[in-house]
Structure formats: C-alpha cells, structure tokens
Design a protein around this motif. Structure first.
Motif, PDB file in Angstrom:
ATOM      1  N   GLN A  65      51.006  20.443   7.936  1.00 50.87           N
ATOM      2  CA  GLN A  65      51.568  20.861   6.728  1.00 50.87           C
ATOM      3  C   GLN A  65      52.315  21.935   6.730  1.00 50.87           C
ATOM      4  OE1 GLN A  65      48.690  20.739   3.286  1.00 50.87           O
ATOM      5  NE2 GLN A  65      49.014  23.021   3.249  1.00 50.87           N
ATOM      6  N   GLU A  78      52.151  17.808  -4.043  1.00 45.46           N
ATOM      7  CA  GLU A  78      52.830  16.636  -3.708  1.00 45.46           C
ATOM      8  C   GLU A  78      54.174  17.009  -3.083  1.00 45.46           C
ATOM      9  OE1 GLU A  78      53.775  14.588  -7.421  1.00 45.46           O
ATOM     10  OE2 GLU A  78      51.401  14.473  -7.942  1.00 45.46           O
ATOM     11  N   ASP A  79      54.742  18.204  -3.241  1.00 44.58           N
ATOM     12  CA  ASP A  79      56.249  18.480  -2.324  1.00 44.58           C
ATOM     13  C   ASP A  79      55.818  19.212  -1.246  1.00 44.58           C
ATOM     14  OD1 ASP A  79      55.037  20.845  -3.467  1.00 44.58           O
ATOM     15  OD2 ASP A  79      57.007  21.705  -4.178  1.00 44.58           O
ATOM     16  N   ASN A  80      54.576  19.246  -0.647  1.00 44.13           N
ATOM     17  CA  ASN A  80      54.282  19.761   0.760  1.00 44.13           C
ATOM     18  C   ASN A  80      53.267  18.752   1.387  1.00 44.13           C
ATOM     19  OD1 ASN A  80      53.922  21.644   2.746  1.00 44.13           O
ATOM     20  ND2 ASN A  80      52.229  22.667   1.746  1.00 44.13           N
ATOM     21  N   PRO A  81      53.894  17.589   1.839  1.00 40.52           N
ATOM     22  CA  PRO A  81      53.037  16.254   2.254  1.00 40.52           C
ATOM     23  C   PRO A  81      52.353  16.871   3.661  1.00 40.52           C
ATOM     24  CG  PRO A  81      55.402  16.094   2.664  1.00 40.52           C
ATOM     25  CD  PRO A  81      55.272  17.131   1.883  1.00 40.52           C
ATOM     26  N   THR A 108      60.286  17.508   1.608  1.00 37.22           N
ATOM     27  CA  THR A 108      59.516  17.520   0.388  1.00 37.22           C
ATOM     28  C   THR A 108      58.768  16.147   0.236  1.00 37.22           C
ATOM     29  OG1 THR A 108      61.202  17.081  -0.977  1.00 37.22           O
ATOM     30  CG2 THR A 108      60.819  19.522  -0.793  1.00 37.22           C
ATOM     31  N   LYS A 109      59.275  15.178   1.182  1.00 36.48           N
ATOM     32  CA  LYS A 109      58.464  13.971   1.281  1.00 36.48           C
ATOM     33  C   LYS A 109      58.645  13.230   2.394  1.00 36.48           C
ATOM     34  CE  LYS A 109      62.519  12.025  -1.196  1.00 36.48           C
ATOM     35  NZ  LYS A 109      62.914  11.195  -2.567  1.00 36.48           N
ATOM     36  N   LYS A 110      57.853  12.309   2.557  1.00 37.63           N
ATOM     37  CA  LYS A 110      57.905  11.361   3.718  1.00 37.63           C
ATOM     38  C   LYS A 110      59.187  10.499   3.429  1.00 37.63           C
ATOM     39  CE  LYS A 110      53.199  11.874   4.954  1.00 37.63           C
ATOM     40  NZ  LYS A 110      51.898  11.233   5.661  1.00 37.63           N
ATOM     41  N   GLN A 124      62.291  11.120   4.550  1.00 35.99           N
ATOM     42  CA  GLN A 124      63.418  11.889   4.150  1.00 35.99           C
ATOM     43  C   GLN A 124      64.179  12.036   5.480  1.00 35.99           C
ATOM     44  OE1 GLN A 124      62.814  15.380   1.743  1.00 35.99           O
ATOM     45  NE2 GLN A 124      64.335  16.354   2.306  1.00 35.99           N
TER      46      GLN A 124
END
Length: 674
Positions: A327, A334-337, A578-580, A582
């Motif tokens: 992490q 949600e913006d820190n997957p 902020t997401k997978k 990307q």
C-alpha cells in the motif's frame, strides 16, 4: 652536564613537514630545561616522514619528566607541522614516550604528557592536574556545539571545512570535495553525454544500461538481471543497503487492511494469513516516517513525488522473504489500492519501485546520515570537549572519530545544504531530507544503537526463521568482538564500578552527549551518567560500532544496490497510482528519474561507495596513543579475532552470486570518513 636525547617524528602525510623554528622545553618535577632551539646546521630538519634526534643539555637533573613543551615559530611564513611523537632518553638511560599526533599551527605551544593513560583521580601533581584542565579549556573554545537545524543532533560550530580546528581537518581537502568527486565520478562513468538531455525520460528499462554498463561488479550485474523478481525485492530487506527496516508482524495493522482472500494464493503452508502471522512467518516494512514529507520543489519544471508505503512480506517454505502486499500511503481508501503479486505486471512492478524509492530516501537520510554520520559527530565533539589526550577513553576512541567531523562539515557545506548536490537528484532534496531527520529523531532511541537490542526489537533475531540474514549474523559477530575488546580496555583502567563513578571526565563526556549533543531530548533516552563498568563497555561499543561496522554496512554497498536506477530511484516524477490498471511501461518510464538525475544519482552512489585513499580498517591503530603492554596485547588479540572472521566471511562468499562482505572486518573502516 646531564644530557637528554630528544627524538621527534614528523608525520608522513602531505605537507606534514615544516621549515619553521621548533623549540623544546622539558618540564621535570625538580626543574625545567632551558627553551632549546632544535636545529642541525646544514641539515633540513622536520621533513615529511623524518625522525630527528637532538641533545638537550641541562645544568642538573630535572627529576621525573612530566611535560614536554613544543613551540613553533615562523621562519619566512607560517608553515604548519604535524608531529607524530617525541621520545626522551634520560641521563639514566630510560626512554619516555610522548604521543602527539597533532598539528602545530601559527606561533603556538603544545604541551605533551607521557603516553601512559591516566584517569583524572589518579593525578597526584599540581602540574598534571593543571595540564588536564587547561587542555580541556582550550578544546572547549575550539569545539563548540551548534544547532544546524531544529530537532537535529547538534553539530560542530563551523561553516566550512577550513574553519575547523586543524587537527580534525582532512589531510587533503581535495580528496573529499563532493563537487569534484561527483563530477569525476560522472566523467569516469562516461555519462557526460546524457547530461545535456537533463529532463528527458529514458525510452524503456533497457535504456538504463547505457549508463550502467560502464562499471559493473558481481552484485550490481545480478541486481540488474533480477531486480524485477520478488525474491530479489525481499532479499534486499535482509542484506541490501538498508537492512534495518524489516520487522516481525505480530498483527496486521488497521491502516493496512490486507485480507486472507487477497493473498491466499501466495501462502505455501496451507494456513490462513492470520495463522501465518501467529506462526511468525509474516514481516512488515512500514515507511510511516515518509508520510507528509515535502517533495523536492527546487526545479519548477519537473514535479517530484514521494510516498509512505507499507509492505507485507512472507517467509516462504524455502526461507525466502517474498512481498505479499503493498500500500503506497498510510491511510487506506479507494484511491490508495493494495497492490498484490497477482496484479497486472506493471501495477505490481511500479508498486515495488515505489517501495524501493522510499527505502532509498529512508536509507540515505535516516539509516545512513542520522544514525551513523550525525551520531558519530556528537560522540566526537563531546570527546574532544571533555576528555584530555591522557584519558584512556580518549585514546580508545580517537581512531574511531577520524575525519568524521570533517566529512560532516563538508557535507553541510556542499551536499545536504540548501541548493547543494543532494537537491540535484533526490526527491527529498530542497528540505524534505531535513524534515525526514526531524521526524526520525522522534523515534530515535539510545537502546536501538545497541546492535543486539535493535535486532531483538524488530523481532528478527532467530537464525532458524531468517537463516540468510548476513547483516544480522555478521553484525553480531563484529559487535561481540568490539565489545570484548572494549571490555578488556575498561578492565585495565577501571578496577571497580566505584572507580568509574569517580571519573568526573567520563561522566562529563556522557552528560555532554545527552544534554548538548542530543539536546536533552528525553525520548531519545541517552544516559546522563554511567554507574557500572558494563554500562561503560556498552556505551563505548556503541560509539565504535556505529562509526565503523554500522556505517560500513549501510554505506559501501550503495553502488552495488543502487547503481541500477530502477532498483533504487532517487526520485519519482509521477504521482503514485490511485487505481489498478493505470500502469504500463510508458507510465513506469515517466515515473522513474530522467536522464540527468539518473547520471547525478549514479555519480553519487559511486563516489560514496569508495574507500579513502589512506583508509584505516577496524583494528588498525598506526598512531600509538597507548603505550601500555596490556593494551597492546588486547589490541593484538582484537586484530587476530578480526582477521579470523575476515577469513570466515571470505570462505562463505566463495562462488556466491550475491556475496555479503560489508561486515568483513578487512572492509570496515575505523571511522565515518566518507
């Protein structure tokens, strides 16, 4: 007429000799000799490396020689002189040694005691007591504390290397000029051709070979070939540049909500994540100290970014440390997957790169700068302020603070200062590195400088659970050898705990470290006094080990582990994802350091990984501050143990693709000098 034969040794370093006039006065218990000019007609005295003898004639016997006064007077211009030692042969045939090992500058006088170490309470004559007091009074005027930044350990009060007392300056300032050395490294690495493309990105990961291929070694090549692999990522927590971060995980923290469902496919023992934690197979690396640190903003054309990742790791059946989950920031959302090995290749790779970049910053600023350089400087300044040259602890420690204050002053002058070299390549430049030290100080405990305590506090002491943790195993061996040597010296001069408690100078030294050097920060828990010989032994072992072995372990592997830029990015030019989904190869390349910063980074880790030309390694004490036979016997035993362990390390490393030699005694410099 009684005659005393005086023999004087001049240093062998550059510019040690002098053409100035040298005078000597012998101070005895009965009387003093006349001030005598030491000069041989038609002979060039006091040349570099020379040993010269002179006769000093007196009217009658001087009694026991208490002091030798040496005076230098200008001939044509001021010409500094380095005196190694003086011996005096008395009319009765006795030889008395007077260690000096210092520079005589300007028209000043130096008074020397004979080489026998003495505690303050052992002095019986007025002359001896006054000499101790005056020496410390003089030193305290020269060695003044100064706060470089709030919340830092205190440092020397000197703006530049040239402002330091001559005795602690480098013999040749040119050899430690950071600007010169970095430029030389960049030239030697043949990366000048890329500097004009300073802010342009590399096209793909293989492009980094254009600067990497110039100078290779076994480890750096292996890192280049395997850096993407999870086993290599995990291995560096044990034996890389920063082997002090990994901790046993006793409970998955709430801020890092990893579930069994996320990682079950990576677990090999048919156990749940919770059961693996309970069994002691889960480890964690938490870079919380990075949270909120200001990224480098010195270049308005290129934004730079930092993260404060948390990484969960797993001890596999083959006893490899493998990453389970990452992490990139401290607050879940949600913006820190949470990135996983099962994610897309570039999502997982980029997450690991972010951890490696954060590890680089913590290593450079906390593990390396704070916990070896700055703390060694504190011990060094306090030693000069509170311990005269005749004190046995001064004689013990002086080789282990050699050039430390000088290298730190040079760093504050050129490297980590505002607009210094640190700002050119590092994401924490421009002030972030200062914030990082200030934050790290809040959790800096004296006990963690005790190597076994630091290992135990992180829960990584078991050889069965972590069998390939060479930093721990070699470090424990060296720690015990240093501690045994220190204990031998302590036992020679302190016959009881009461003797220690009555030693006002050693107590003043310890108090100066705590109350001034560490600014009386209660949370650091530095002792203000020492009551037992065991406490003194541990304290002095910390001083020596931190300056020698610990610094070697975290400094000299920088080129090995950090020369392959993607494995240790000094800055990141894109924000954390902020997401997978990307990340792709283009996004990774745009995140990694550009061509110019890569070149500066490579030059830096190369320059910082080199030994000094005149390096002295652990156990090497060419300056004989001690003259007593029991101490020389203890030194010889120490050297034998170190040499034997060096052979053990060499045998273990034979044929290894990833040898670990940073804590081999023959590669451990005595002091922090680079």
């Amino acid at each position: 007429m009684p005659t005393y034969t005086v023999t004087i040794a001049t240093g062998s370093q550059w510019f040690a000799g002098t053409d100035d006039y040298i005078y000597i006065t012998l101070v005895g218990t009965e009387m003093c000799s006349e001030r005598t000019l030491l000069d041989k007609p038609l002979y060039n005295d006091f040349e570099r490396g020379a040993v010269d003898s002179y006769d000093v004639k007196v009217v009658e016997n001087l009694g026991d020689i208490e002091l030798v006064k040496i005076e230098k007077k200008k001939y044509w211009f001021q010409d500094d002189w380095y005196c190694r030692y003086i011996t005096v042969k008395t009319p009765t045939g006795d030889y008395i040694e007077f260690p000096c090992f210092r520079w005589l500058v300007d028209d000043k006088e130096v008074s020397l005691r004979d080489g026998k170490a003495r505690l303050p309470q052992d002095e019986t004559t007025r002359t001896a007591k006054q000499h101790r007091r005056k020496e410390l009074e003089t030193r305290q005027k020269l060695f003044r504390w100064k706060e470089w930044h709030p919340g830092f350990p205190m440092s020397i009060d000197a703006k530049a290397h040239r402002d330091l007392p001559r005795d602690i300056q480098f013999d040749s300032e040119k050899g430690v000029d950071f600007v010169l050395n970095y430029s030389k490294a960049i030239e030697n690495l043949c990366v000048n051709q890329f500097m004009h493309m300073f802010q342009t990105s590399w096209k793909d990961l293989a492009d980094f070979e254009q600067i990497f291929m110039r100078i290779k070694n076994t480890i750096s090549e292996y890192v280049m070939e395997h850096w993407k692999e999870d086993f290599m990522f995990g291995y560096q927590f044990l034996n890389g540049c920063n082997p002090v971060v990994l901790e046993k995980c006793h409970k998955i923290p709430d801020k890092f909500p990893v579930t069994n469902e996320m990682v079950k496919d990576c677990l090999e023992r048919d156990m749940t994540l919770e059961e693996e934690v309970e069994a002691g197979n889960i480890y964690i690396a938490d870079y919380e100290v990075m949270d909120g640190v200001t990224p480098n903003g010195t270049d308005p054309c290129t934004l730079q970014y930092l993260a404060a990742p948390i990484c969960l790791l797993y001890r596999s059946i083959r006893n490899r440390i493998m990453p389970l989950a990452i992490q990139l920031h401290q607050v879940p959302g949600e913006d820190n997957p949470i990135f996983l090995p099962s994610d897309d290749e570039y999502d997982w790779l980029l997450a690991k790169i972010w951890v490696r970049s954060s590890d680089f910053h913590v290593h450079q600023t906390v593990t390396h700068l704070l916990r070896t350089h700055l703390i060694s400087e504190v011990f060094g300044i306090a030693m000069f302020r509170q311990l005269p040259a005749v004190h046995p602890v001064y004689k013990l420690l002086i080789p282990h603070i050699r050039f430390t204050i000088a290298i730190n002053t040079k760093a504050r002058e050129q490297l980590i200062c505002e607009c210094g070299l640190f700002d050119k390549a590092n994401g924490t430049g421009g002030g972030g590195h200062v914030e990082l030290v200030q934050r790290a100080m809040k959790n800096f405990k004296y006990k963690t400088l005790l190597f076994p305590e630091g290992i135990k506090a992180r829960g990584v002491e078991s050889q069965e659970e972590l069998p390939f943790y060479f930093y721990r195993d070699d470090g424990m061996k060296v720690w015990e050898m240093v501690k045994s040597f220190v204990a031998d010296i302590v036992a020679i001069y302190y016959d009881s705990d009461e003797t220690l408690q009555k030693d006002e100078e050693i107590q003043a030294f310890v108090k100066d470290v705590c109350s001034f050097g560490m600014q009386d920060f209660d949370y650091c828990e530095f002792p203000k006094a020492l009551k037992t010989r065991e406490e003194l032994t541990e304290y002095l072992t910390i001083v020596i080990f931190s300056a020698s072995a610990q610094h070697a372990a975290v400094n000299f592997g920088q080129y090995d582990w950090c020369s392959w830029i993607p494995n240790a990015p000094s800055t990141m030019r894109k924000p954390t994802p902020t997401k997978k989904g990307q990340a792709n190869v283009e996004y990774v390349m745009e995140s990694l350091p550009d061509r110019g910063r890569s070149c500066w980074h490579l030059g830096a880790v190369w320059a910082l990984s080199q030994f000094q030309d005149d390096e002295l390694f652990l156990g090497m004490y060419p300056d004989e501050h001690f003259i007593e036979k029991p101490v020389k016997t203890a030194m010889e035993n120490f050297r034998k143990k170190l040499a034997e362990f060096s052979r053990v390390v060499k045998a273990r490393n034979e044929g290894k693709k990833l040898p670990y030699y940073y804590l081999s005694p023959d590669r451990i410099p005595n002091s922090v000098a680079v």
